[in-house]
Design a protein around this motif. Sequence first.
Motif, PDB file in Angstrom:
ATOM      1  N   VAL A  95       3.402   5.560  -7.349  1.00 24.45           N
ATOM      2  CA  VAL A  95       3.082   3.745  -7.838  1.00 24.45           C
ATOM      3  C   VAL A  95       3.952   3.365  -6.864  1.00 24.45           C
ATOM      4  N   ASN A  96       3.645   1.821  -6.456  1.00 24.57           N
ATOM      5  CA  ASN A  96       4.378   1.122  -5.524  1.00 24.57           C
ATOM      6  C   ASN A  96       4.909  -0.077  -6.248  1.00 24.57           C
ATOM      7  N   ARG A  97       6.281  -0.089  -5.713  1.00 24.63           N
ATOM      8  CA  ARG A  97       7.019  -1.320  -6.179  1.00 24.63           C
ATOM      9  C   ARG A  97       8.076  -1.567  -5.245  1.00 24.63           C
ATOM     10  N   VAL A 107       8.785   2.968  -2.750  1.00 26.62           N
ATOM     11  CA  VAL A 107       9.275   1.640  -2.491  1.00 26.62           C
ATOM     12  C   VAL A 107       9.066   1.056  -1.219  1.00 26.62           C
ATOM     13  N   ARG A 108       8.194   1.291  -0.462  1.00 34.16           N
ATOM     14  CA  ARG A 108       7.912   0.754   0.719  1.00 34.16           C
ATOM     15  C   ARG A 108       7.010  -0.562   0.655  1.00 34.16           C
ATOM     16  N   SER A 109       6.768  -1.173   1.631  1.00 34.28           N
ATOM     17  CA  SER A 109       5.845  -2.352   1.554  1.00 34.28           C
ATOM     18  C   SER A 109       4.384  -1.940   1.202  1.00 34.28           C
ATOM     19  N   ALA A 110       3.816  -2.856   0.750  1.00 32.83           N
ATOM     20  CA  ALA A 110       2.418  -2.772   0.209  1.00 32.83           C
ATOM     21  C   ALA A 110       1.456  -2.088   1.494  1.00 32.83           C
ATOM     22  N   LYS A 111       1.842  -2.491   2.723  1.00 30.46           N
ATOM     23  CA  LYS A 111       1.076  -2.240   4.053  1.00 30.46           C
ATOM     24  C   LYS A 111       1.306  -0.980   4.450  1.00 30.46           C
ATOM     25  N   GLU A 112       2.477  -0.352   4.107  1.00 33.60           N
ATOM     26  CA  GLU A 112       3.161   1.081   4.445  1.00 33.60           C
ATOM     27  C   GLU A 112       2.367   1.900   3.236  1.00 33.60           C
ATOM     28  N   PHE A 113       2.290   1.506   2.032  1.00 32.94           N
ATOM     29  CA  PHE A 113       1.644   2.260   0.974  1.00 32.94           C
ATOM     30  C   PHE A 113       0.227   2.435   0.968  1.00 32.94           C
ATOM     31  N   SER A 114      -0.480   1.157   1.349  1.00 33.74           N
ATOM     32  CA  SER A 114      -2.050   1.602   1.875  1.00 33.74           C
ATOM     33  C   SER A 114      -2.492   2.153   3.174  1.00 33.74           C
ATOM     34  N   GLY A 115      -1.415   2.380   3.845  1.00 33.71           N
ATOM     35  CA  GLY A 115      -1.766   2.928   5.226  1.00 33.71           C
ATOM     36  C   GLY A 115      -2.036   2.108   6.424  1.00 33.71           C
ATOM     37  N   ASP A 116      -2.098   0.870   6.157  1.00 32.52           N
ATOM     38  CA  ASP A 116      -2.013  -0.275   7.228  1.00 32.52           C
ATOM     39  C   ASP A 116      -1.249  -0.406   8.126  1.00 32.52           C
ATOM     40  N   ASP A 117       0.019  -0.181   7.696  1.00 34.79           N
ATOM     41  CA  ASP A 117       1.001   0.183   8.586  1.00 34.79           C
ATOM     42  C   ASP A 117       1.775   1.415   8.560  1.00 34.79           C
ATOM     43  N   LEU A 118       1.571   2.162   9.855  1.00 33.70           N
ATOM     44  CA  LEU A 118       1.887   3.558   9.870  1.00 33.70           C
ATOM     45  C   LEU A 118       3.330   3.573  10.230  1.00 33.70           C
ATOM     46  N   THR A 124      -0.413  16.239   2.449  1.00 32.10           N
ATOM     47  CA  THR A 124      -1.698  15.406   2.302  1.00 32.10           C
ATOM     48  C   THR A 124      -1.173  13.941   1.933  1.00 32.10           C
ATOM     49  N   VAL A 125      -1.808  12.800   2.473  1.00 32.82           N
ATOM     50  CA  VAL A 125      -1.595  11.623   1.997  1.00 32.82           C
ATOM     51  C   VAL A 125      -3.032  11.010   1.343  1.00 32.82           C
ATOM     52  N   VAL A 126      -2.745  10.078   0.719  1.00 33.69           N
ATOM     53  CA  VAL A 126      -3.688   9.243   0.327  1.00 33.69           C
ATOM     54  C   VAL A 126      -3.709   7.733   0.433  1.00 33.69           C
ATOM     55  N   LYS A 127      -4.718   6.737   0.620  1.00 37.40           N
ATOM     56  CA  LYS A 127      -4.881   5.709   0.994  1.00 37.40           C
ATOM     57  C   LYS A 127      -5.326   4.657  -0.168  1.00 37.40           C
ATOM     58  N   GLN A 157       2.485   9.835  11.739  1.00 35.77           N
ATOM     59  CA  GLN A 157       1.071  10.434  12.152  1.00 35.77           C
ATOM     60  C   GLN A 157       0.114  10.419  11.022  1.00 35.77           C
ATOM     61  N   LYS A 158       0.630  10.178   9.887  1.00 33.72           N
ATOM     62  CA  LYS A 158      -0.315   9.992   8.641  1.00 33.72           C
ATOM     63  C   LYS A 158      -0.066   8.796   7.902  1.00 33.72           C
ATOM     64  N   GLY A 159      -0.822   7.998   7.548  1.00 34.48           N
ATOM     65  CA  GLY A 159      -0.727   6.616   6.888  1.00 34.48           C
ATOM     66  C   GLY A 159      -1.363   6.650   5.450  1.00 34.48           C
ATOM     67  N   GLY A 160      -0.454   6.027   4.524  1.00 37.13           N
ATOM     68  CA  GLY A 160      -0.797   5.968   3.080  1.00 37.13           C
ATOM     69  C   GLY A 160       0.417   6.466   2.362  1.00 37.13           C
ATOM     70  N   HIS A 161       0.129   7.074   1.151  1.00 38.48           N
ATOM     71  CA  HIS A 161       1.354   7.616   0.337  1.00 38.48           C
ATOM     72  C   HIS A 161       0.817   8.786  -0.314  1.00 38.48           C
ATOM     73  N   ILE A 162       1.867   9.421  -0.953  1.00 37.82           N
ATOM     74  CA  ILE A 162       1.853  10.763  -1.608  1.00 37.82           C
ATOM     75  C   ILE A 162       1.042  10.478  -3.033  1.00 37.82           C
ATOM     76  N   ASP A 163       0.101  11.602  -3.173  1.00 34.14           N
ATOM     77  CA  ASP A 163      -0.822  11.301  -4.258  1.00 34.14           C
ATOM     78  C   ASP A 163      -0.074  10.933  -5.541  1.00 34.14           C
TER      79      ASP A 163
END
Length: 328
Positions: A241-243, A217-228, A325-328, A232-238
């Motif tokens: 889904v994001n809303r 439920v974070r922002s789209a940029k946090e989800f994509s990894g653009d906003d760390l 691990t995270v994915v972007k 230490q790692k950016g992205g989301h849990i494998d």
Amino acid sequence: MKKPVVMITLLALAIVSAACGSKDAAKPAASTPATTAAAKPEAAAASASIKATDPYPNAQLLADVKWTEEHLKDAKVKILDARAKGYEQGHIPGALSLNSGLLKDAANNTIVAKDKFTELFQNLGVNSDTTVLIYDEGNSLNAARVFYALEYYGHKDHVKILNGGYAAWAAASKEVSTDTPAAPAKGNFAAAPNDKLITTKEQLKALDIQQCTLLDVRSAKEFSGDDLRGNQKGGHIDKAVNREWSDAIDANAKDGVPVFKSYLDLTKAFEQTGVDKDKSKTVIPYCQTNIRGAHTYFTLRLLGYTDIRPYEGAFAEWGNAADTTVVK
């Protein structure tokens, strides 16, 4: 590790595994991965049957200004002001100030221990049968954090949020007080954690995620990894889904009061994200520290979802752990 600790850990893992399934017993993956899942036909049919004026299934979890005003002097109701600032300048009469940050053990990425939680709410005068009404500035972010913590610690169905918060109260030109109420008599509330309302990192790693809906439920940029966000790692849990949590709030209301969107609008939004009311799935919301995740917990409760287990450690833990691990 002592045997009792081992047994508690295994029990906790078993509780979530029973709901979501474990990796060892994983079913074949769905043809459409959870990250791009579309709403199921039966879910779409569910929203189609909802009218724009229909009430939320758990409408009793929200209070309006009228209900609040009618219960200002009700001894069975305790009103808590969870705003970050502004209490001294004016608050709902009789409300006690509560810093929602006190509910987090940030050092361990956990909710505060039950003994401290018990002490905090007893000192606020909360009894086992007290209805707790919480409000904040208006978007219900801090209020929902308190709501979730109280439900997790056993006060489920005895907590309400003022829809629109202090903004709704002020917009209605209701009485405001600058007096600090006298310390209430100590309550008898006793925190009792419910392991079916929480998820840990260890549990997430052991789960068959196909049997759950992991909701970022974070922002789209946090989800994509653009906003760390300092992680230490950016992205989301494998498979997440994001809303974004804030999508649940109507920030463009005519009176300027940020209230929850309608049952129909919220249901459609979650269906479009792939988060439907499939009773075979557990919904696991997460954000950075489970403040925004707690807001989505409340929103889903309002809509009648029955199995919601926020990841309390959230991305502050996952995005900084060596064994994730995270994915972007």
